[in-house]
Scaffold this active site. Structure first.
Site, short mmCIF file in Angstrom:
data_model
loop_
_atom_site.label_atom_id
_atom_site.label_comp_id
_atom_site.label_asym_id
_atom_site.label_seq_id
_atom_site.Cartn_x
_atom_site.Cartn_y
_atom_site.Cartn_z
N GLY A 35 2.70 22.42 14.53
CA GLY A 35 1.87 21.76 13.57
C GLY A 35 0.71 22.69 12.99
CB THR A 37 1.64 25.38 8.39
OG1 THR A 37 1.86 26.70 8.93
CG2 THR A 37 1.71 25.54 6.98
CD1 TRP A 38 0.78 18.24 7.93
CD2 TRP A 38 2.17 17.68 9.49
NE1 TRP A 38 1.16 17.02 7.77
CE2 TRP A 38 1.97 16.56 8.88
CE3 TRP A 38 2.69 17.62 10.87
CZ2 TRP A 38 2.63 15.32 8.97
CZ3 TRP A 38 3.59 16.33 11.19
CH2 TRP A 38 3.33 15.21 10.27
CG HIS A 90 -0.33 30.97 17.05
ND1 HIS A 90 -0.24 29.54 16.97
CD2 HIS A 90 0.56 31.26 15.96
CE1 HIS A 90 0.57 29.41 15.81
NE2 HIS A 90 0.99 30.43 15.18
NE ARG A 109 7.68 19.57 16.48
CZ ARG A 109 8.28 20.20 15.60
NH1 ARG A 109 8.27 21.47 15.37
NH2 ARG A 109 9.22 19.66 14.85
CG ASP A 113 11.18 17.90 19.29
OD1 ASP A 113 12.25 17.95 19.10
OD2 ASP A 113 10.77 16.95 19.46
CB ALA A 114 7.48 23.70 20.26
CB SER A 117 10.52 24.16 15.73
OG SER A 117 10.13 24.50 14.44
#
Length: 290
Positions: A35, A37-38, A90, A109, A113-114, A117
């Site tokens: 998340g 960029t979000w 990061h 997250r 899922d990370a 992705s």
């Protein structure tokens, strides 16, 4: 406390030594594909108060740690900024020059899922070196094994193994009681974007009218960002990614369901249970809605 050293194929956290902080700086600190960029977009929208803002995240909110851009150029752009600045990292918080001022926003997250992705992400970037962790034809399940056994730092870290995600989380938890360190979860952002943006606005001391906030929230939705990927993807519209739209491949959760074997899930569970207590594991995976 001395900073930990994080050196990887893409990452060099010594670059922070050349960064001159300002008291109102905003730091978005996350593992990849959680998340980042979000949250950067949310910050850009709130700072500008403009639903049509051009975020230009790679330039206006630079990723400090990445070796690709010359640090002197990054510093020059940051020093020239007269508005309130935001930067991205990061690197876990224990590798950053933490300060009592500024705002450190950490986003997490579900690790699985990370991971899935990130599998998609490495196919979309023109950067080599990921083949060892993410082979094109992964018939033996090597990508998931590397995810579980990779190290938190060094050569492995830029391929985002579980250990690196856990290091991020542990470092954020160690500072979570500091008034300028906040933890957000992707699942909570998805469930209540308006609430998330209100919380970020409060942290940053920003106030907008209800009507404008509603428009900013609409601009920050996943569907809008994907529909205008050339505007919202990092380096969007510049040909860096093979596909800007693919950067926003899917905002869904549960990507591993029906893909991982029972043995793989059991190995993941064992790694998580050995690293985290039940409640902290639950939050890392599912956020406040767990």
């Amino acid at each position: 406390m001395p900073r930990k050293l994080y050196l990887g194929p893409l990452t060099d956290n010594r670059r922070w030594d050349k960064f001159s902080a300002r008291a109102d700086d905003i730091y978005v600190v996350t593992p990849p594909k959680c998340g980042t960029t979000w949250m950067q977009t949310i910050v850009a929208l709130l700072l500008s108060g403009d639903p049509e803002v051009e975020p230009e995240l790679s330039i206006k909110m630079p990723w400090i740690d990445i070796r690709i851009r010359e640090m002197e150029d990054v510093v020059g752009r940051l020093e020239a900024m007269t508005h309130r600045r935001a930067v991205k990292s990061h690197t876990p918080l224990d590798g950053l020059p933490y300060r009592k001022d500024g705002q450190f926003i950490c986003v997490f997250r579900h690790p699985l899922d990370a991971h899935f992705s990130f599998r998609k992400h490495v196919r979309n970037v023109p950067v080599g070196g990921f083949e060892l962790f993410y082979p094109e034809d992964d018939t033996t399940g090597i990508a998931f094994r590397r995810f579980l056994d990779g190290g938190a730092e060094g050569f492995d870290m830029d391929a985002m193994p579980l250990a690196h995600i856990l290091r991020h989380y542990e470092a954020a938890l160690a500072l979570k009681d500091q008034p300028n360190v906040s933890l957000f979860h992707y699942a909570d952002m998805s469930a209540d974007l308006a609430g998330t943006m209100a919380r970020v606005a409060d942290l940053l001391g920003i106030s907008h009218s209800a009507d404008l906030m509603a428009r900013l929230v609409k601009a920050a939705t996943f569907d809008n960002m994907k529909a205008h990927a050339d505007r919202f993807a990092p380096s969007g519209g510049k040909g860096f990614f093979k596909s800007d739209s693919a950067f926003f491949e899917s905002g869904a959760s549960g990507k591993w369901e029906g893909v991982l074997s029972q043995a793989e899930i059991a190995a993941y569970d064992a790694a998580m249970d050995s690293a985290l207590k039940k409640d902290t594991r639950r939050w890392l995976e599912f956020g406040q809605g767990a």
